[in-house]
Design a protein around this motif. Structure first.
Motif, PDB file in Angstrom:
ATOM      1  N   SER A  79      85.347-101.941  31.838  1.00 51.30           N
ATOM      2  CA  SER A  79      85.989-102.535  31.338  1.00 51.30           C
ATOM      3  C   SER A  79      86.032-103.754  30.796  1.00 51.30           C
ATOM      4  O   SER A  79      84.940-104.954  31.158  1.00 51.30           O
TER       5      SER A  79
ATOM      6  N   TYR B  13      88.483-107.353  27.762  1.00 47.89           N
ATOM      7  CA  TYR B  13      90.405-107.399  27.422  1.00 47.89           C
ATOM      8  C   TYR B  13      89.520-108.361  26.513  1.00 47.89           C
ATOM      9  O   TYR B  13      88.429-108.413  25.751  1.00 47.89           O
TER      10      TYR B  13
ATOM     11  N   ASN C  76      90.787-110.984  23.966  1.00 51.95           N
ATOM     12  CA  ASN C  76      91.607-112.175  22.842  1.00 51.95           C
ATOM     13  C   ASN C  76      92.142-112.033  21.561  1.00 51.95           C
ATOM     14  O   ASN C  76      90.473-111.666  20.997  1.00 51.95           O
TER      15      ASN C  76
ATOM     16  N   ILE D 296      85.884-109.904  21.953  1.00 51.66           N
ATOM     17  CA  ILE D 296      85.389-108.808  23.023  1.00 51.66           C
ATOM     18  C   ILE D 296      84.880-109.326  23.991  1.00 51.66           C
ATOM     19  O   ILE D 296      83.941-108.968  24.465  1.00 51.66           O
TER      20      ILE D 296
ATOM     21  N   GLU E 201      89.404-117.060  32.130  1.00 51.86           N
ATOM     22  CA  GLU E 201      89.719-115.843  32.030  1.00 51.86           C
ATOM     23  C   GLU E 201      91.033-114.725  33.211  1.00 51.86           C
ATOM     24  O   GLU E 201      90.839-115.715  33.967  1.00 51.86           O
ATOM     25  N   PRO E 202      90.904-113.703  32.885  1.00 48.74           N
ATOM     26  CA  PRO E 202      92.013-113.423  34.156  1.00 48.74           C
ATOM     27  C   PRO E 202      92.076-112.976  34.924  1.00 48.74           C
ATOM     28  O   PRO E 202      90.182-112.463  35.088  1.00 48.74           O
TER      29      PRO E 202
ATOM     30  N   SER F 156      99.170-116.642  31.137  1.00 49.63           N
ATOM     31  CA  SER F 156      98.980-115.243  31.039  1.00 49.63           C
ATOM     32  C   SER F 156      99.606-114.026  30.531  1.00 49.63           C
ATOM     33  O   SER F 156      99.165-113.087  29.141  1.00 49.63           O
TER      34      SER F 156
ATOM     35  N   THR G 191      96.956-109.958  24.850  1.00 48.28           N
ATOM     36  CA  THR G 191      95.884-109.991  25.015  1.00 48.28           C
ATOM     37  C   THR G 191      95.974-108.179  25.705  1.00 48.28           C
ATOM     38  O   THR G 191      96.908-107.468  25.349  1.00 48.28           O
ATOM     39  N   GLN G 192      94.481-107.662  24.725  1.00 46.49           N
ATOM     40  CA  GLN G 192      94.728-106.389  25.635  1.00 46.49           C
ATOM     41  C   GLN G 192      93.521-105.797  26.661  1.00 46.49           C
ATOM     42  O   GLN G 192      92.709-105.991  26.216  1.00 46.49           O
ATOM     43  N   ASN G 193      93.553-104.914  27.528  1.00 44.77           N
ATOM     44  CA  ASN G 193      92.744-104.755  28.209  1.00 44.77           C
ATOM     45  C   ASN G 193      92.309-103.054  27.502  1.00 44.77           C
ATOM     46  O   ASN G 193      92.417-102.086  26.827  1.00 44.77           O
TER      47      ASN G 193
ATOM     48  N   SER H 295      88.240 -99.720  28.454  1.00 45.59           N
ATOM     49  CA  SER H 295      88.012 -99.410  29.769  1.00 45.59           C
ATOM     50  C   SER H 295      87.208 -98.304  28.639  1.00 45.59           C
ATOM     51  O   SER H 295      87.709 -97.174  28.388  1.00 45.59           O
TER      52      SER H 295
ATOM     53  N   TYR I 263      96.279-102.075  19.943  1.00 44.54           N
ATOM     54  CA  TYR I 263      96.335-103.237  19.847  1.00 44.54           C
ATOM     55  C   TYR I 263      97.233-104.148  19.343  1.00 44.54           C
ATOM     56  O   TYR I 263      97.421-105.035  19.546  1.00 44.54           O
TER      57      TYR I 263
END
Length: 355
Positions: A4, A6, A8, A138, A283-284, A304, A309-311, A313, A338
């Motif tokens: 996983s 994320y 920015n 990333i 960081e998240p 946040s 931002t996007q996650n 995996s 995204y």
């Protein structure tokens, strides 16, 4: 194994050759800059992609270019850089350097038994998006993100390594690199290459941020601070050592998690600034967070929430380090998802400007 991460996003505030007090570059906008960097990279072995002479620039973190992938359709680049590192916070990796300058697969330090020269460090992944004039970092658990280092690395490569055939580079007494164009008789100016990024957050014109500004009563700041050593960070943390801390019975009595609540009524622009500062420094999911207490509720709105931002995996295929093309293929499959929040935010800004 699934990993996983994320993403920015950063605005590219400046990229190119600028005259003093000028806002428009003469050359080397984002697409051209990374085109020249990529061409330069193809002719260099791994160790030669660190722009700084380690003996002369001892304060610079070594940074190497491991891989690059270019998408000819949309103009994107995916860079895998290698940040020279020696700390023990998380797994450390080594890249073997062969006699011909080529590299082998990166391996964990604990699994290394090679007698060949190695460069120890961790990967850094950057997605360059010329279409939107943006950069995305990333982050995975075993990688690093360092926007300051990235900006310095790009600038160092252009100033110190990349050949600009149409230009002449001059190093001043204070070691600033200035660039001239002697073949252009109408241009007697000197230029400097600038590459400046800022964290991308929701525009202050967004409805959500305007509504938040109306309700904020306090700014909440959480930090992990040392109660023994001098803390050189900016802000209240460096003063914490002056206070006596009662009941220090925790297993780790060298640091404490502290929350500071400051009465405040920030404007939308000030909230945006706070969000961008938070996103750079934290960081998240960590304790160290910045947020806002709002009127009429006991909950905290964390900054946040308003960061773009996007996650992600994806399967690592049994390798700890993602290849540039492998990682970009995953991004490409989800690219519109995204980028849609960014495009939506830009549409809102345009609508607000035209209202």
């Amino acid at each position: 194994m699934l990993k996983s991460g994320y993403i920015n996003f950063f605005n590219v505030d400046k990229c190119g050759l600028y005259r003093m007090f000028s806002d428009e570059p003469k050359h080397l906008r984002l697409a051209e800059t990374f085109s020249k960097l990529s061409a330069w990279k193809q002719e260099r072995n791994f160790e030669a992609t660190n722009p700084w002479d380690a003996r002369k620039y001892r304060n610079k973190t070594p940074c190497y270019w491991h891989e690059v992938h270019f998408n000819k359709v949309n103009g994107d680049y995916l860079l895998v850089l290698w940040k020279g590192d020696s700390d023990r916070h998380g797994p450390l990796y080594g890249i073997t350097i062969n006699p011909d300058g080529t590299t082998e697969k990166a391996i964990k330090q604990t699994e290394s038994n090679s007698n060949k020269p190695m460069v120890w460090g961790r990967p850094c992944y950057y997605w360059v998006i010329p279409e939107l004039n943006m950069i995305a970092s990333i982050k995975f658990d075993n990688s690093r993100t360092d926007s300051k280092m990235f900006q310095e690395w790009v600038t160092g490569c252009i100033n110190l390594r990349v050949d600009l055939p149409e230009a002449k580079k001059i190093t001043t007494e204070k070691e600033f690199v200035k660039i001239e164009f002697p073949a252009d008789k109408d241009d007697n100016y000197r230029y400097s290459f600038q590459f400046d990024l800022s964290m991308k957050s929701l525009a202050t014109s967004s409805v959500e941020m305007k509504e938040l500004a109306k309700k904020v009563t306090h700014i909440i700041k959480r930090e992990t601070v040392s109660i023994k050593a001098v803390d050189k960070r900016r802000g209240f943390a460096k003063f914490f050592q002056r206070f006596e801390v009662p009941y220090t019975s925790a297993e780790n009595n060298s640091s404490r998690q502290v929350e500071l609540r400051i009465e405040s009524k920030p404007t939308p622009a000030e909230i945006k600034s706070i969000i961008e500062a938070y996103a750079e420094d934290h960081e998240p999911g960590s304790w160290e967070r910045t947020g806002f207490a709002v009127e009429g509720t006991n909950s905290i709105v964390w900054a946040s929430k308003y960061r773009l931002t996007q996650n992600m995996s994806l399967d690592d295929g049994g390798s700890d380090i993602f290849g540039a093309q492998e990682l970009y293929n995953y991004i490409l499959a989800n690219r519109d998802v995204y980028l849609e929040p960014i495009r939506k935010d830009e549409r809102q800004q345009q609508e607000a400007a035209n209202a």
